[in-house]
Scaffold this motif. Sequence first.
Motif, PDB file in Angstrom:
ATOM      1  N   MET B 454       0.840  -1.197   0.000  1.00 15.79           N
ATOM      2  CA  MET B 454       0.000   0.000   0.000  1.00 15.79           C
ATOM      3  C   MET B 454       0.873   1.243   0.000  1.00 15.79           C
ATOM      4  SD  MET B 454      -3.162  -0.757   2.484  1.00 15.79           S
ATOM      5  CE  MET B 454      -2.297  -1.775   3.631  1.00 15.79           C
ATOM      6  N   ASN B 455       0.428   2.232  -0.759  1.00 15.11           N
ATOM      7  CA  ASN B 455       1.159   3.492  -0.808  1.00 15.11           C
ATOM      8  C   ASN B 455       1.077   4.160   0.568  1.00 15.11           C
ATOM      9  OD1 ASN B 455       2.162   5.998  -1.292  1.00 15.11           O
ATOM     10  ND2 ASN B 455       0.988   6.347  -3.165  1.00 15.11           N
ATOM     11  N   PRO B 456       2.204   4.328   1.239  1.00 12.34           N
ATOM     12  CA  PRO B 456       2.159   4.880   2.604  1.00 12.34           C
ATOM     13  C   PRO B 456       1.660   6.320   2.634  1.00 12.34           C
ATOM     14  CG  PRO B 456       4.417   4.719   1.819  1.00 12.34           C
ATOM     15  CD  PRO B 456       3.574   4.023   0.812  1.00 12.34           C
ATOM     16  N   ARG B 457       1.581   6.961   1.468  1.00  6.99           N
ATOM     17  CA  ARG B 457       1.165   8.362   1.420  1.00  6.99           C
ATOM     18  C   ARG B 457      -0.325   8.519   1.195  1.00  6.99           C
ATOM     19  NH1 ARG B 457       5.924   9.030   3.352  1.00  6.99           N
ATOM     20  NH2 ARG B 457       7.606   9.530   1.926  1.00  6.99           N
ATOM     21  N   MET B 458      -1.040   7.423   1.103  1.00  5.49           N
ATOM     22  CA  MET B 458      -2.469   7.538   0.812  1.00  5.49           C
ATOM     23  C   MET B 458      -3.287   7.049   1.992  1.00  5.49           C
ATOM     24  SD  MET B 458      -2.584   6.376  -3.130  1.00  5.49           S
ATOM     25  CE  MET B 458      -4.341   6.245  -3.361  1.00  5.49           C
ATOM     26  N   TYR B 501      -3.975   6.240   7.857  1.00  2.00           N
ATOM     27  CA  TYR B 501      -2.907   5.822   6.946  1.00  2.00           C
ATOM     28  C   TYR B 501      -2.486   4.382   7.235  1.00  2.00           C
ATOM     29  CZ  TYR B 501      -2.528  10.542   5.256  1.00  2.00           C
ATOM     30  OH  TYR B 501      -2.802  11.730   4.658  1.00  2.00           O
TER      31      TYR B 501
END
Lengths: 504, 675
Positions: B454-458, B501
Amino acid sequence: MTLWPAQPGRPVALRDRGLLFLLLLAAVCLAAYALWRPVVLWTDGLLFLLLGVVACFVVYARRQEHLREPWRQVARSRVAMAAAVVLAAYAIIAILDSLHFHPSIKTAGGNVVSPAVVSVLDKLLRPLREHTETTYSAPFATHAYAKEMMERPDGTRVRDYPRLRYGGAHLADPDRDEAADVLQTAAVAVIEGGAACALVIGGALMFIALLRRQPAGALLRRVLAGRTDVPWNVVLGTASLIVVLVFVAAHLGGRYHLFGTDKVGQDVFYQALKSIRTGLLIGTLTTLVMLPFAILLGVMAGYFRGWVDDVIQYLYTTLNSVPGVLLIAAAVLMLQVYMANHADSFTSIEQRSDLRLLFLCIILGITSWTGLCRLLRGEALKLRESDFVQAARALGVGHFVLLGRHIVPNVMHIVMITVVLDFSGLVLAEAVLSYINIGVDPAMNSWGNMINGARLEMARDPVVWWSLAAAFSFMFVLVLAANLFADVVRDAFDPRLRRGGRGT
Amino acid sequence: MTAPLLEVEGLRVHLGDPARPVRAVEGVDFMLRRGEIFALLGESGCGKSMTAFALLRLLPPSGRFIAGSVRLDGRDLLRLPEHAMREVRGRRIAMIFQEPQTALNPVMTAGAQIEEVLNCHRHLRGAAARRRTVELLAEVGIPDPERRCDEYPHQLSGGMKQRVLIAMALAGEPDILIADEPTTALDVTIQAQVLELLRRLKQKTGMAVLLITHDLGVVAEMADRVAVMYAGHIVEQADRETFFRSPAHPYTRRLFDSVPTLDKRAGRLAVIAGAVPPLTQVFRGCRFESRCELRMDVCAEQPPRWWAGEGTQRVRCHLFDPKIAAGVRVTAAAAVTPAAAPAMAPPSDQTPLLSVRDLKVHFPIQRGLFRRTVGRVYAVDGVSLDIAPGRTLALVGESGCGKTTAGKAIVQLLPLTAGRVRFQGRELTQIDARRLRRLRADIQFIFQDPYAAMNPRMMVGDIVAEGMVAQGIGASRRERMQRVDELLQQVGLPPDIKSRYPHEFSGGQRQRICIARALAVNPRLIICDEPTSALDVSVQAQILNLLKELQDRRGLSYLFITHNLAVVEYLAHHVAVMYLGRIVEHGTVEDVLQRPQHPYTRALLSAVPQIDPRTRREVIRLAGELPSPSAPPRGCHFHPRCPQAMPQCRATYPGKVAVSGSHSVHCLLYGPGQS
C-alpha cells in the motif's frame, strides 16, 4: 500511533484564523504597494511566484500526514527553530528589497517621478545609502583611512586624516567622546529593542491567553520553561536578539559606518544588506528553475525505462560531463555580448543587472538539476517494482495518474532534502562565480562582488579588511543557519532515521 | 538431571522513552541445561528476540535492563564489565540470526569471517585457522569446503549462508547456541537440512540450544522443552511431550487450533480475537485476558502466578489455580473444535475461467557495452494450468521456482515470452492496452508483504477506492466512499478507518485492506501471492477464513501461490507443484498431498515439520540446492537431486503421465508420457 484527525478542534481553528489573518495582511500590503508606482523586475515576479508556490505547498502539506509529521518534528527542534528565525530575518530583508518602485523627487515644480528604481529596503536604509564618504574608512571610524592634504582655517596646510563627512560627524572631540557615545547609543538601542520585544511578546501572550481562557502567567511560565510543543522560548529568544540587533544597527548606523566604507565611500553595511537579496534569490530561484526538470525527467526515466530512460540518461550524462563553470562562463559572456549590442532595450542599470541575475539563476539551474534527477530516477526505478505500484497497475490505473499519485509523493522527501541542502551550496556558488567575474552584474550588490573587490584591498598596506569581513559574516550566518536547518529537515524526512517504523 | 548452565530470573527490559517505556520483556524466567534444546515459542512482537539479545547484552540503543539476572555457571552476566562480556559473546554463548542474507559481511569471504572468530576466541592464526575453518565448514555439511572458504557471501545460496553462520557460531566452541528463527527465511527442504544439522551438532558437542521460533512444527521436531511467550512474559513451560499432548494455557490452545490442516478444511479455523495488547501499558490482570474466551472475573483483577499443570508443566493461568478453577477446568481436547469430514465437491467440469497454456517468461541476461544478450533466466518455462469458477488452485514450490513470476505474468504485469492466457474466452496476450486495462478489474492480485503493498502516502479510503476510480465504478466520490464502507465491513474492518494511513495498522489488518482493495473492482479471479507468509499463525487463520468465506459468498476463484503446504491442505481444491519453472505434478489436493508421485513432491511433503508425531515421516533428504534457472540441468530438471534418478532421466525431459483422471505427473518413473 497518531490518530488523525484526532486533534482538538480549537487550536487548529485558531491557527487557521492566524493564517487567514496573515494572508489578509499580505493582501493589504500588496494593495498598498500597488498604489505606489511599483516596478516588478523579473526576479521580483519570480520571487513572488515562489512565495506563492511555498504558500500553496504549505496549505497542501497541512493536509498530508506524511508531510505534516516530519515538519512537526522540525518545529520541535530547538536548533532548527533558531535557524528558521534567522532565515526568516534574511527572507524579510530580501522581500523588502524586492518591492521596487519609482521614487518621487522634490523639485521646484512639485514632485516628479524619478526614472530610477529603488526598493522599500533602500527607502528604509536611506541614511546608509546617502551617507557616502570620499573613500575608505574603517568600521566606527571618525576619520578617513588615508591621510590627505588639508587646509586649516588659518591657512596652513597639513597632511592628516580628515574627519569623515558622516561617520561620527556629530562628535565635537571624537577621540574623547566616541567610545562613550557608541556605548550610550547602543545601550539606549538595547533598552528600546528589549522593551519593544517585551511589549509585542507580552501583548501576543495576553491575546492568546485571552482566546484560550488561560491565565497569562501560566502560559508565560510554560513558554519560558520550554514546556511547549514548539520551543517558543528559543524562537522568541532568537527573534528578540535579532530585533535588538536591528535596533542597535538602526541607532548606530545613522551616526557611524558599522562596517566602514569602501573605495568610493559607500557604506559596506548597506552593501552587505543589499547583497542578501542576491544571495537568497540565487539560492531559491535556481531551485525553482531546476525542480520541474529534475522531478519530471527523473521520475519519467525511472518509471518508463526503455528509450525514455536512455534519452534522459544521455541528456544528463552529457550535461554532467561539460564542466559547469565553463558552461556558466559561456552563457554569461554570451549574455554580456547580447546586452552590449542591444543597449537600448535596457532602460536602467537595475533592469540590466536583474536580467543578468535571472540568467545566472537559469543557467545554474540547468547545470544543477542532474544530481537530483539521478537520485529521483534511482528511487523511481525502485518504486516502480514495489508492490503498491504493481497493485495499482493491476487495478488498471493509467501511467500518468500512477506517476502523480504513487511515485511523486513518495519521492518528495528526497526533493525536500535536496532543495534544503542545495540552498547553501548555491549561495556559496554565487560568491565563487562573482569572484571570477562570471557571476552577477558588477553593478549589483552581492557578497561575491564584495569579495572580488576585497581581492585588491587585501593587498593594500594597511589592509582594508572590512569588506571581506562584512561579506563573510553575513554569508556565514546565512549558510550556517541554512545548513543547521537542512540537517534537521534531512533527519526528519529520512525514512531510515524515522522512529517507529513498521506496525508494532 | 544436570545442573543448569544458564539461569534467567525476573528479566525485565524496557525500550524507548523512559516516560512511556515499551515493556518488551517483563519478568522472564527460564533455565537451560547442558545438551538440551529449549524452544522459546511466540508470535511476532512478544519479546522473544529481545530476550535473546538481552542474554548477550546486545540491546538496541534505547533499550535498558530494569531488573533480573542472567547467570551463566553462577556468574551474573548483567553485572559483568563490558570487556568480560566480550569473552562471553561468541566464546560461551553464540548466536545465529534469522536472516542469513544480511548477517554476513558481503565484502569478506566466508572463510575470513570464520577465521575472525577463530582469531578472537581460539587464538588460531594462519594455516591453523585455515585448517580449522575448512573443518568447520565440512562439519556443517558444506560440500567442497576448500573452495567455499574463499567465496563471498553472494556466491552462496541461502541455505549455505545459514550453514556458514552456524559454522561461525561453532568456531568459538560455545556452550550455548542461541538460534533466532534460524530457518524462517529458508525453504522447507533446506529447513529440514538445517534443523537436522542443529540436532546433530547438539548431540556431538553437547551444547545447549536456545531455539527461538514461531513455528509449532519446528518446536515439535526439535525441542526438548518448550516455553510459550506472550506479551513480554512466559505463559507456559513444559517438556515437549506434555506440551503437545495437552497444551494448557488458553493462548497455546488457540494457537494449536489456528494451524490450518486438512481435517479442518470443512469449517472455519479458530482465531484469537483482537490483537496483542500494546506493551506500553502496565497490566493489572492476565495479559491474555482481553482475548481469552475462558476469562473469569479474577483474570482482569490479578495477574496469575505460576501453577503446576501436568508433570513438569507450569502454566501462568488462573484456570489452574486449584481454588478458583475447581469446576471450570476445560481439558485441551474439549477446546479443539471437532473436525468434520472434508466435504469435497466433485471436480467441476465447467469450462475453465482461466486457462493458461505453455506460459513462458524468460529474462534476458545482458552484458557488455551494447547490452548483448548472453543468456536467459528461464523463470517460467512452459506452465499450463486451468482454474474453474469458484475453485482454488494452489501453485506450490520453493523460492526461486518461478511461481510468483508465473502469477504476475498471468495478470500481465510482466511481459510474456511465449504462451497463451485465456480468461473467460478472451486471449489476454493479444488485446490492446486500453482493453486490457478494463479487463484488469476481473483479475486481481494480493501481495505477499502487506507492508509494501500500500502506498504509505495515501489514506485507506483512497487506497480501496483507487481501483474504482480507475475502472469508473461509482458515479461520485460519495457513492464510492459508501462502497468502500461496505467493502471494509465485508473484510471485517470498521468503516471509520477510511481517513487513516496504512502505517497505523497491523499486518493482518493491512492484508484485509489489500483484500478490500482487490474486491472493490468485482474480480472473478484473485491471484494470492503468499498472502499469509508475512503473518503470524493466529492472524493467518483470520485471513484464510476470510478468503474462504469470500469464495463461498462471491464465487471467487483463487490462484494461491504458496510454499506453505498446511495452507494448501486447508484452502485449495487443486494443487500444482512447480520445480524450476515447470509444473512437475498436478492434481486434486487428495491426489497430490496424500498420494504424491513425483520424487520432488514426496521430498517436499516429508520435509514439512509435523506437529503431530503420528503423522511424522522419514525426511527425504535432497542433495544440493535448487539449480540456477539460467542454466537448468539437461533432461529432467530434478535429476541431479533426485534419490530415484535413472540414467535416462539425464537425457529427456519427461512428458505428462496421467496417474488418474485428475492426477498427472512429469516423471519417467511412471513411463515416458507424452510431451
